[in-house]
Design a protein around this motif. Structure first.
Motif, PDB file in Angstrom:
ATOM      1  N   ALA A 172      29.542  40.902  32.962  1.00  0.00           N
ATOM      2  CA  ALA A 172      30.835  40.228  33.061  1.00  0.00           C
ATOM      3  C   ALA A 172      30.719  39.032  33.995  1.00  0.00           C
ATOM      4  O   ALA A 172      30.306  39.178  35.147  1.00  0.00           O
ATOM      5  CB  ALA A 172      31.901  41.192  33.581  1.00  0.00           C
ATOM      6  N   ASN A 173      31.046  37.852  33.487  1.00  0.00           N
ATOM      7  CA  ASN A 173      31.012  36.635  34.305  1.00  0.00           C
ATOM      8  C   ASN A 173      29.635  36.429  34.937  1.00  0.00           C
ATOM      9  O   ASN A 173      29.515  35.968  36.074  1.00  0.00           O
ATOM     10  CB  ASN A 173      32.104  36.700  35.386  1.00  0.00           C
ATOM     11  N   GLY A 174      28.599  36.803  34.203  1.00  0.00           N
ATOM     12  CA  GLY A 174      27.233  36.629  34.693  1.00  0.00           C
ATOM     13  C   GLY A 174      26.771  37.695  35.663  1.00  0.00           C
ATOM     14  O   GLY A 174      25.671  37.588  36.234  1.00  0.00           O
ATOM     15  N   LEU A 175      27.580  38.743  35.852  1.00  0.00           N
ATOM     16  CA  LEU A 175      27.250  39.813  36.785  1.00  0.00           C
ATOM     17  C   LEU A 175      27.254  41.153  36.061  1.00  0.00           C
ATOM     18  O   LEU A 175      27.750  41.261  34.940  1.00  0.00           O
ATOM     19  CB  LEU A 175      28.289  39.867  37.916  1.00  0.00           C
ATOM     20  N   ARG A 176      26.726  42.173  36.728  1.00  0.00           N
ATOM     21  CA  ARG A 176      26.837  43.536  36.230  1.00  0.00           C
ATOM     22  C   ARG A 176      27.927  44.231  37.032  1.00  0.00           C
ATOM     23  O   ARG A 176      27.847  44.338  38.254  1.00  0.00           O
ATOM     24  CB  ARG A 176      25.518  44.283  36.401  1.00  0.00           C
TER      25      ARG A 176
ATOM     26  N   LEU B 119      34.863  32.819  46.081  1.00  0.00           N
ATOM     27  CA  LEU B 119      36.271  32.901  46.466  1.00  0.00           C
ATOM     28  C   LEU B 119      36.966  34.033  45.708  1.00  0.00           C
ATOM     29  O   LEU B 119      36.397  34.617  44.771  1.00  0.00           O
ATOM     30  CB  LEU B 119      36.979  31.576  46.184  1.00  0.00           C
ATOM     31  N   LEU B 120      38.194  34.306  46.072  1.00  0.00           N
ATOM     32  CA  LEU B 120      38.971  35.315  45.352  1.00  0.00           C
ATOM     33  C   LEU B 120      39.137  34.932  43.881  1.00  0.00           C
ATOM     34  O   LEU B 120      39.197  35.801  43.009  1.00  0.00           O
ATOM     35  CB  LEU B 120      40.345  35.489  46.000  1.00  0.00           C
ATOM     36  N   ALA B 121      39.170  33.638  43.592  1.00  0.00           N
ATOM     37  CA  ALA B 121      39.269  33.194  42.196  1.00  0.00           C
ATOM     38  C   ALA B 121      38.041  33.622  41.388  1.00  0.00           C
ATOM     39  O   ALA B 121      38.144  33.896  40.184  1.00  0.00           O
ATOM     40  CB  ALA B 121      39.440  31.681  42.136  1.00  0.00           C
ATOM     41  N   ASP B 122      36.884  33.680  42.036  1.00  0.00           N
ATOM     42  CA  ASP B 122      35.673  34.151  41.349  1.00  0.00           C
ATOM     43  C   ASP B 122      35.756  35.650  41.066  1.00  0.00           C
ATOM     44  O   ASP B 122      35.335  36.120  40.005  1.00  0.00           O
ATOM     45  CB  ASP B 122      34.437  33.845  42.196  1.00  0.00           C
TER      46      ASP B 122
ATOM     47  N   ALA C  23      38.539  37.183  40.590  1.00  0.00           N
ATOM     48  CA  ALA C  23      39.500  37.272  39.492  1.00  0.00           C
ATOM     49  C   ALA C  23      38.830  36.949  38.163  1.00  0.00           C
ATOM     50  O   ALA C  23      39.119  37.588  37.139  1.00  0.00           O
ATOM     51  CB  ALA C  23      40.670  36.323  39.754  1.00  0.00           C
ATOM     52  N   ALA C  24      37.918  35.978  38.163  1.00  0.00           N
ATOM     53  CA  ALA C  24      37.183  35.648  36.938  1.00  0.00           C
ATOM     54  C   ALA C  24      36.290  36.809  36.501  1.00  0.00           C
ATOM     55  O   ALA C  24      36.064  37.011  35.299  1.00  0.00           O
ATOM     56  CB  ALA C  24      36.345  34.389  37.153  1.00  0.00           C
ATOM     57  N   ASP C  25      35.806  37.594  37.469  1.00  0.00           N
ATOM     58  CA  ASP C  25      35.032  38.788  37.127  1.00  0.00           C
ATOM     59  C   ASP C  25      35.880  39.757  36.306  1.00  0.00           C
ATOM     60  O   ASP C  25      35.380  40.399  35.370  1.00  0.00           O
ATOM     61  CB  ASP C  25      34.545  39.496  38.391  1.00  0.00           C
ATOM     62  N   ILE C  26      37.157  39.879  36.662  1.00  0.00           N
ATOM     63  CA  ILE C  26      38.059  40.761  35.912  1.00  0.00           C
ATOM     64  C   ILE C  26      38.178  40.290  34.464  1.00  0.00           C
ATOM     65  O   ILE C  26      38.124  41.098  33.533  1.00  0.00           O
ATOM     66  CB  ILE C  26      39.446  40.813  36.575  1.00  0.00           C
ATOM     67  N   ALA C  27      38.338  38.982  34.282  1.00  0.00           N
ATOM     68  CA  ALA C  27      38.432  38.450  32.919  1.00  0.00           C
ATOM     69  C   ALA C  27      37.186  38.813  32.121  1.00  0.00           C
ATOM     70  O   ALA C  27      37.266  39.206  30.949  1.00  0.00           O
ATOM     71  CB  ALA C  27      38.632  36.936  32.962  1.00  0.00           C
ATOM     72  N   GLY C  28      36.015  38.699  32.768  1.00  0.00           N
ATOM     73  CA  GLY C  28      34.775  39.065  32.101  1.00  0.00           C
ATOM     74  C   GLY C  28      34.702  40.547  31.788  1.00  0.00           C
ATOM     75  O   GLY C  28      34.212  40.953  30.723  1.00  0.00           O
TER      76      GLY C  28
ATOM     77  N   ALA D 184      44.331  40.662  42.299  1.00  0.00           N
ATOM     78  CA  ALA D 184      45.263  40.877  41.198  1.00  0.00           C
ATOM     79  C   ALA D 184      46.263  39.735  41.102  1.00  0.00           C
ATOM     80  O   ALA D 184      46.604  39.263  40.006  1.00  0.00           O
ATOM     81  CB  ALA D 184      45.988  42.207  41.385  1.00  0.00           C
ATOM     82  N   GLN D 185      46.757  39.272  42.247  1.00  0.00           N
ATOM     83  CA  GLN D 185      47.654  38.117  42.260  1.00  0.00           C
ATOM     84  C   GLN D 185      46.964  36.892  41.681  1.00  0.00           C
ATOM     85  O   GLN D 185      47.526  36.176  40.841  1.00  0.00           O
ATOM     86  CB  GLN D 185      48.115  37.821  43.691  1.00  0.00           C
TER      87      GLN D 185
END
Length: 291
Positions: free
Chosen positions: A6-10, A88-91, A93-98, A120-121
């Motif tokens: 997800a987002n380039g991570l496991r 950052l927290l935005a990264d 959050a991007a992990d969640i999308a992945g 989550a916010q």
């Protein structure tokens, strides 16, 4: 425990309940692991008719840890030099999308606790089409509100423990310090949780890097004013780590948000309050169904 790319991570994750039920994603906080969402708490959510997903954030638990993320200079970051901030927290959050992409989930109810509430916010702000409802627990909009007491702040900069016994003792002492004064957890439960977390993975550098992400990320107040999904904010009146003003500011920022303040609750999820917390989550998701 399964994991996905997800987002380039496991990312390591776990699910409970019927995949046909509405998906409920649980996001944990600073240095926390998916097991910090108590098993029985998750089972009770699943019994309410949710497909529950909990996972390890990057740099925690069994999810990806990268040496190149380095050692952040917290003092410099506080002073405005962000050159050592790895993400950052935005990264996060991007992990969640992945994660949701990997699990084939288009839209979920999101519940975040502490730093997980911040993530989550941010996820709701950055990916509004993927959020059915938002529940922010013991969290805040940024560093200007919800400031910790001096005693609680000290645990955020505690040096790493040199061995298992010291790490467990420190974790128990911290849990006692920031936990719910109205609902103190039994000592044996605190020890069991601390041992379980240590044995699964002890990674204090990841906690420091996540802390750097919190400090370096922008305030979310203005962005939260654009949130349109049903939102509930749950906060302990006795929380010393993220004090009540953090929850109040979150509820004030999100249009139509409900604020649930729980007397005697500190910075944890005390078992006697699970019915009220789960009810707040369920009621908010029902608002989403009628939204």
């Amino acid at each position: 425990m399964p994991d996905v790319q997800a987002n380039g991570l496991r990312l390591s994750y776990e699910t409970l309940g019927d995949p046909a039920d509405p998906a409920l994603l649980l996001v944990m906080g600073l240095g926390a692991q998916l097991i910090d969402w108590p098993q029985e708490f998750c089972e009770q959510l699943a019994a309410r008719g949710f497909f529950v997903i909990r996972f390890d954030n990057r740099d925690a638990g069994l999810s990806t840890i990268r040496p190149e993320w380095g050692v952040p200079d917290v003092a410099a970051i506080v002073a405005g030099d962000r050159s050592t901030v790895p993400y950052l927290l935005a990264d996060l959050a991007a992990d969640i999308a992945g994660l949701l992409d990997a699990l084939g989930l288009a839209r979920v109810h999101v519940v975040g606790a502490s730093m997980g509430g911040m993530i989550a916010q941010q996820f709701t702000v950055d990916h509004p089409d993927r959020v059915a409802s938002l529940c922010s627990i013991m969290s805040t909009t940024g560093r200007s509100v919800g400031r910790p007491t001096p005693e609680a702040a000290a645990v955020l900069i505690r040096p790493p423990a040199p061995d298992r016994a010291s790490a467990v003792a420190a974790a128990v002492a911290t849990a006692r310090l920031v936990g719910s004064p109205g609902f103190p957890a039994p000592e044996e439960e605190l020890v069991r949780r601390a041992e379980e977390k240590y044995d699964r993975r002890y990674h204090p550098l990841g906690t420091l890097r996540q802390y750097a992400a919190i400090i370096a990320s922008p305030d979310r107040t203005a962005a939260l004013r654009e949130v349109t999904v049903p939102t509930v904010v749950v906060h302990g009146a006795a929380d010393p780590l993220i004090t009540l003003s953090g929850g109040e500011a979150t509820a004030a920022a999100v249009p139509g948000a409900e604020l649930v303040v729980l007397d005697g609750m500190g910075h944890d999820l005390p078992r006697p309050l699970w019915p009220r917390i789960i009810a707040a989550i369920s009621t908010n998701t029902a608002r989403a169904a009628a939204h």
